[in-house]
Design an enzyme around this catalytic site. Structure first.
Site, PDB file in Angstrom:
ATOM      1  N   ASP A 112      45.260 -20.406 -12.869  1.00 30.88           N
ATOM      2  CA  ASP A 112      44.376 -21.575 -12.537  1.00 30.88           C
ATOM      3  C   ASP A 112      43.328 -21.610 -13.937  1.00 30.88           C
ATOM      4  O   ASP A 112      42.325 -20.602 -14.076  1.00 30.88           O
ATOM      5  CB  ASP A 112      43.704 -21.540 -11.279  1.00 30.88           C
ATOM      6  CG  ASP A 112      42.679 -22.354 -10.916  1.00 30.88           C
ATOM      7  OD1 ASP A 112      42.464 -23.427 -11.553  1.00 30.88           O
ATOM      8  OD2 ASP A 112      42.215 -22.648  -9.788  1.00 30.88           O
ATOM      9  N   GLU A 170      47.170 -24.393 -12.917  1.00 32.81           N
ATOM     10  CA  GLU A 170      46.364 -25.343 -12.067  1.00 32.81           C
ATOM     11  C   GLU A 170      45.270 -25.857 -12.831  1.00 32.81           C
ATOM     12  O   GLU A 170      44.722 -24.909 -13.673  1.00 32.81           O
ATOM     13  CB  GLU A 170      45.981 -24.633 -10.823  1.00 32.81           C
ATOM     14  CG  GLU A 170      45.043 -25.209  -9.981  1.00 32.81           C
ATOM     15  CD  GLU A 170      44.786 -24.424  -8.768  1.00 32.81           C
ATOM     16  OE1 GLU A 170      45.663 -23.429  -8.306  1.00 32.81           O
ATOM     17  OE2 GLU A 170      43.578 -24.534  -8.147  1.00 32.81           O
ATOM     18  N   ASP A 185      42.693 -31.685  -1.363  1.00 28.93           N
ATOM     19  CA  ASP A 185      41.444 -31.178  -0.574  1.00 28.93           C
ATOM     20  C   ASP A 185      40.829 -32.294   0.177  1.00 28.93           C
ATOM     21  O   ASP A 185      40.264 -33.175  -0.042  1.00 28.93           O
ATOM     22  CB  ASP A 185      40.443 -30.676  -1.728  1.00 28.93           C
ATOM     23  CG  ASP A 185      39.289 -29.727  -1.169  1.00 28.93           C
ATOM     24  OD1 ASP A 185      39.097 -30.124   0.220  1.00 28.93           O
ATOM     25  OD2 ASP A 185      38.653 -29.137  -1.758  1.00 28.93           O
ATOM     26  N   GLU A 192      42.620 -30.383  -6.744  1.00 28.67           N
ATOM     27  CA  GLU A 192      41.088 -30.137  -5.946  1.00 28.67           C
ATOM     28  C   GLU A 192      39.962 -30.903  -6.355  1.00 28.67           C
ATOM     29  O   GLU A 192      38.862 -31.199  -5.610  1.00 28.67           O
ATOM     30  CB  GLU A 192      40.885 -28.621  -5.950  1.00 28.67           C
ATOM     31  CG  GLU A 192      40.172 -27.914  -7.462  1.00 28.67           C
ATOM     32  CD  GLU A 192      39.929 -26.646  -7.301  1.00 28.67           C
ATOM     33  OE1 GLU A 192      40.989 -25.932  -7.138  1.00 28.67           O
ATOM     34  OE2 GLU A 192      39.080 -26.366  -7.479  1.00 28.67           O
ATOM     35  N   LYS A 226      42.609 -16.512 -12.255  1.00 30.72           N
ATOM     36  CA  LYS A 226      41.928 -17.578 -13.236  1.00 30.72           C
ATOM     37  C   LYS A 226      42.171 -17.228 -14.697  1.00 30.72           C
ATOM     38  O   LYS A 226      42.431 -16.062 -14.771  1.00 30.72           O
ATOM     39  CB  LYS A 226      40.434 -17.348 -12.868  1.00 30.72           C
ATOM     40  CG  LYS A 226      39.798 -17.780 -11.396  1.00 30.72           C
ATOM     41  CD  LYS A 226      40.211 -18.984 -11.228  1.00 30.72           C
ATOM     42  CE  LYS A 226      39.685 -19.453  -9.636  1.00 30.72           C
ATOM     43  NZ  LYS A 226      39.736 -20.859  -9.455  1.00 30.72           N
TER      44      LYS A 226
END
Lengths: 446, 446
Positions: free
Chosen positions: A247, A273, A325, A302, A219
C-alpha cells in the site's frame, strides 16, 4: 410507531495515535485517528449514530458541514426518508447551493455520509436487525429504490441492478448461515505500518499469525531500501504461502509507481494499493497494465470520492480489487451502487477498514455482498486493523482471521460515552493533558 | 523590504441573487452568489485578498477551512513563500492530516485556493504589477518553480513545461502591447440564464449586442421544449453569424446528454458545457465522440477539482475547450500547470467567469496564456457575466466585447469595504432586512 428525527449533534473526536506511529504511511506521516461523530436524536428512545473517519486537523470542518446539512434531516420522520431514500439521498448530496462545494466530494460528502449512515443505523435499530441483515432481508426492488443512478446509468441501469439482485436471492439463506457459522475472511494491516521498526514489525507479524491471520498488508513508498527491508522482514516472518499486499497511499507519479513496484516483485505482493492520486483513473489503468506481467494487481478506493469515479475505475480496467469505504462514499446508498457495478464487472470488493470505526461500518457491506450480490468469497477479504475498537459500545469481533457477524441491531456505530467525553477535541481530558504537557499545541482561537 | 504575514481573516459574504433568478441553471436553481473572502494582513501596509466563489449555504464551512489552513501561512515572510512557492503550495494542499478531507478537492481545496491567491495578490502588489504582468515578466525557470508537478508528470514534465515557456518568450512584448491596445475577446453569459423569461432574454440579448458582444451562452437542461424556445429566441435576436454556446451545468447522464443535444443541433451551438458529472472524464469523452458529427464540441472545467482531473480530460480527448477556474483549482500555481498541459495538447483555454469575482481573477490567466503560453487567440474567449462588479474596489472593464487589461497592482480581488459590511452573512444589514421581512430564513444556531 412513527420515529421523528428531532435533533443532530456533531462531535470532534480525536485519538493521539501519531504518538505511537500507528496508522503511519508514506503520505500520512502523523495521523491522529479521529472522527466527526454524528448523533440523531428522535421522538423515541432510539438514536442514530454515524461518523466519518478523519486523521486529525480539519475534523471540526466536517462537524460544521454536518450541522449545515442537519437542516435537511431534523424534523423528518424516518418512515418519510425510507419511503423515498434515493430522493432523500439526492436532496442531501445535491442541495442546490451546498453542492457547489463538491459536488459529491470532500468535506461536504464526508458529512453527507455520516448523516446518511446515522439514518441507516436508526432504521436498522427500529427494525431490530444488524445493518447487514436489514439489507439482506430487503427485496431487490426495495434495495434498488434507495440508489441514485444519476451519472452511472451508462454502466449500470436500474434494470440491470435489479437483475443482479434477483439472482442474489437464490441460495441467500444458505450463504447467510454459512457466514454466521464460519465468519468472513479478513486480512491484517496492523503489522506493516511505515512508522514501526523491524522489531515491532516482527512482533506484530508473530502475533497476527498466532491469531490465525493468513493475509497481511505492508506500507511502501517511504524509500525503496526501507520498503525492501520491511517486506523482507515480513516475508521472513509469514513465509510465502501467505498473502502479502502492499500500500503506497498515493505516494507516486504514474511511471514512478511502475518502476518502484518492479523492484519489489521478489516479495510477491498480491496488489499495490493506492499507487498514485485517487483521482487518476487513467493513471491507475496504465499502472495496472504495466504491472500485470509481474503478477501485481492494482487496488484502490479508500479515497475514491464517489460512485462516478468508481464507475470509471471499472470502465477503464484500472483496478482488480475495489476498496470501497462506506465512510468516504456517501453512505450505504452509494456503497450499494458501487457493489452492484463491481458485481456486473466481476471486480472483487475488499473494503477499506481500520481507522476509527471503519471495521464496524464496512464489515456489513462484505456480508451483504456475499449473501445477496457477488455470492462468492473468491479474492475477497475484509481489512482489519487492531486499534481503537475498545471505544465502541459493541466492538467488532475477529476470530481465527475471520470477522464474526454481529447480531446487535443497528450499524454498530455507537461509541462509548466515556470514550467520547475523554477524547473530544480540544476540550476532553486526554487532549487537555497533552496540551498541558506540551506534547501537542492547542488549536488557535479565531 | 521584508513582508511578514501577520494575520488572516475569513468573511462569509453573500448576495441574495436568487431573488432575481440571476445565475440560475438546471441544477443550481436558486444561487445566492457568495464568497469566502480572505484577507492576509502583514507587517507592512500591504494586504493580500483572495476568495473562493460559492453560491450560498456552506460558505461558512469554507471560511472555517481557511482559518484551519491559516496556521500554515501566518508568521511566514512573503519572500520565504515565493522562494519556494511549489513547496509552500504542496505543504498547504497536502498537509498530512488535512489532505484526508480531500485530497485536493472540495472545501479544503477551495480554501487553499483563496489563501494561495491572497498570497499572489500580495506578491503582485509588492512588485507593483497587476498579476498578469507579474506572471508575464517572470522567467520560464521562475514560472516552473511555482508548479507542483506531482501526479501530472506522465503528461507534462518540468522540462516540457520549461520548453513551452521558453518558446513563449518570443514576441512576448508585441503580444502584450497588442492585448493592451485591443483587449481580450469575451463572451457573455448574462443573456441566457434559465430563470429569465422570454422578454428578459430578448432584452438582455439586445443590450449585449449593443455593447459589442458577438458570443453568447445559454443555459440548457431544464426541459427540451424550454431549451428550444430559449435558443430559438436567442438566435432570433443574435442571428447565426454570432457564436452561441450552451451549458447544462451537469444535468444529464451520458446517453441523455447525447440524445438531448442532438435535438438542439439546428441552433448550431459551438459547445455543450458541463453535459454531465464534472468527475466523469470517460463520460465526457463518450459525449464528445458522439457529438462530433453534429459539430458540437464539449467544454468543461468550472467544477474540475484539480490538475489531475484536467490531465485526464486532456488524455482522453474529453474536451475541446478547457474552462479553468482559478477560484476552484488550488490558485495560480495549479492554474499554471493546467495552462501548460492545455498548451502541450493544443486545447484552447476559455476560463470560467461570472459569479463573485471570477471575472476579476480569471482574466489574468487568459492574458498570461496569450502573452507567454499558447501565443494565440484562436478559439479563445473569456466568459463575462455582468453582475456584482460594483462590489469591487477596482472592477473589471469590458469594452466592445473585449476585456480591458488592468494596470492596477495586484489580483484585483479586493472588495469595497462597504460591500463587505453590507453583505456579510448573517449579520450584515442586507441579510438582517431579508430575515426581518421573512424573505429568507435566518440560519439555525448550533
Amino acid at each position: 410507531m412513527a420515529v421523528k428525527i428531532t435533533g443532530i449533534t456533531a462531535r470532534d473526536i480525536r485519538f493521539p495515535t501519531s504518538l505511537e506511529g500507528d496508522g503511519s504511511d508514506a503520505i500520512h506521516t502523523d495521523p491522529d485517528y479521529s472522527c466527526a461523530y454524528i448523533t440523531l436524536t428522535t421522538s423515541t428512545e432510539a438514536k442514530g449514530f454515524g461518523h466519518t473517519f478523519t486523521i486529525g486537523r480539519g475534523t471540526e470542518i466536517v462537524c460544521e458541514a454536518a450541522l449545515a446539512l442537519g437542516e435537511f434531516v431534523v424534523g423528518k420522520h424516518l418512515q418519510e426518508i425510507t419511503a423515498d431514500f434515493a430522493g432523500f439521498w439526492r436532496a442531501l448530496a445535491n442541495d442546490s447551493q451546498l453542492r457547489w462545494l463538491g459536488p459529491e466530494k470532500g468535506v461536504v460528502h464526508l458529512a453527507t455520509c455520516a448523516i446518511v449512515n446515522a439514518v441507516w443505523d436508526l432504521w436498522a435499530k427500529v427494525e431490530r436487525k444488524p445493518l447487514w441483515k436489514l439489507l439482506a432481508d430487503m427485496t431487490p426492488e426495495e434495495l434498488v429504490s434507495v440508489i441514485d443512478f444519476r451519472y452511472i446509468s451508462d454502466l449500470l441501469t436500474r434494470e440491470e441492478a435489479l437483475e443482479i439482485l434477483k439472482k442474489g436471492q437464490d441460495g441467500k439463506k444458505e450463504r447467510e448461515a454459512e457466514l454466521i457459522s464460519k465468519g468472513y475472511p479478513a486480512y491484517i494491516t496492523s503489522a506493516g505500518w511505515s512508522g514501526y521498526d523491524e522489531q515491532k514489525t516482527r512482533q506484530k507479524c508473530k502475533e497476527a499469525l498466532a491469531k490465525g491471520f493468513v493475509r497481511f498488508k505492508a506500507k511502501v513508498g517511504t524509500g525503496i531500501e526501507a520498503d525492501r527491508r520491511r517486506l523482507a522482514v515480513m516475508r521472513e516472518e509469514i513465509g510465502y504461502d501467505k498473502l502479502l499486499m502492499t500500500d503506497a497511499n498515493q505516494r507516486w507519479d504514474v511511471s514512478e509507481a511502475i518502476d518502484w513496484m518492479k523492484q519489489l516483485t521478489e516479495f510477491k505482493p498480491l496488489w499495490i494499493e493506492e499507487p498514485t492520486s485517487p483521482d487518476d483513473v487513467l493513471g491507475h489503468a496504465t499502472i495496472a497494465k504495466a504491472l500485470k506481467p509481474y503478477n501485481i494487481a492494482v487496488a484502490t478506493g479508500e479515497h475514491c470520492q464517489n460512485r462516478v469515479v468508481f464507475k470509471q475505475l471499472f470502465q477503464a480496467d484500472s483496478i482488480a480489487y475495489c476498496q470501497i469505504d462506506g465512510c468516504r462514499l456517501g453512505g450505504v446508498n452509494e456503497v450499494l451502487a458501487v457493489l452492484l457495478m463491481a458485481a456486473k464487472l466481476n471486480v472483487p470488493v475488499c473494503p477499506h477498514a481500520g481507522g476509527v470505526g471503519l471495521c464496524q461500518v464496512n464489515q456489513h457491506f462484505s456480508y451483504f455482498d456475499y449473501i445477496c450480490v457477488s455470492r462468492t468469497l473468491e479474492n475477497r477479504f475484509l481489512e482489519y486493523a487492531e486499534h481503537l475498537h475498545e471505544n465502541y459500545k459493541f466492538p467488532i469481533e475477529v476470530k481465527g482471521g475471520h470477522y464474526v457477524l454481529p447480531q446487535i441491531p443497528g450499524f454498530q456505530t455507537e461509541m462509548r460515552e466515556a470514550s467520547l467525553d475523554t477524547h473530544e477535541y480540544p476540550t476532553g481530558p486526554v487532549w487537555q493533558k497533552l496540551f498541558a504537557e506540551g506534547t501537542f499545541k492547542p488549536p488557535k482561537k479565531h
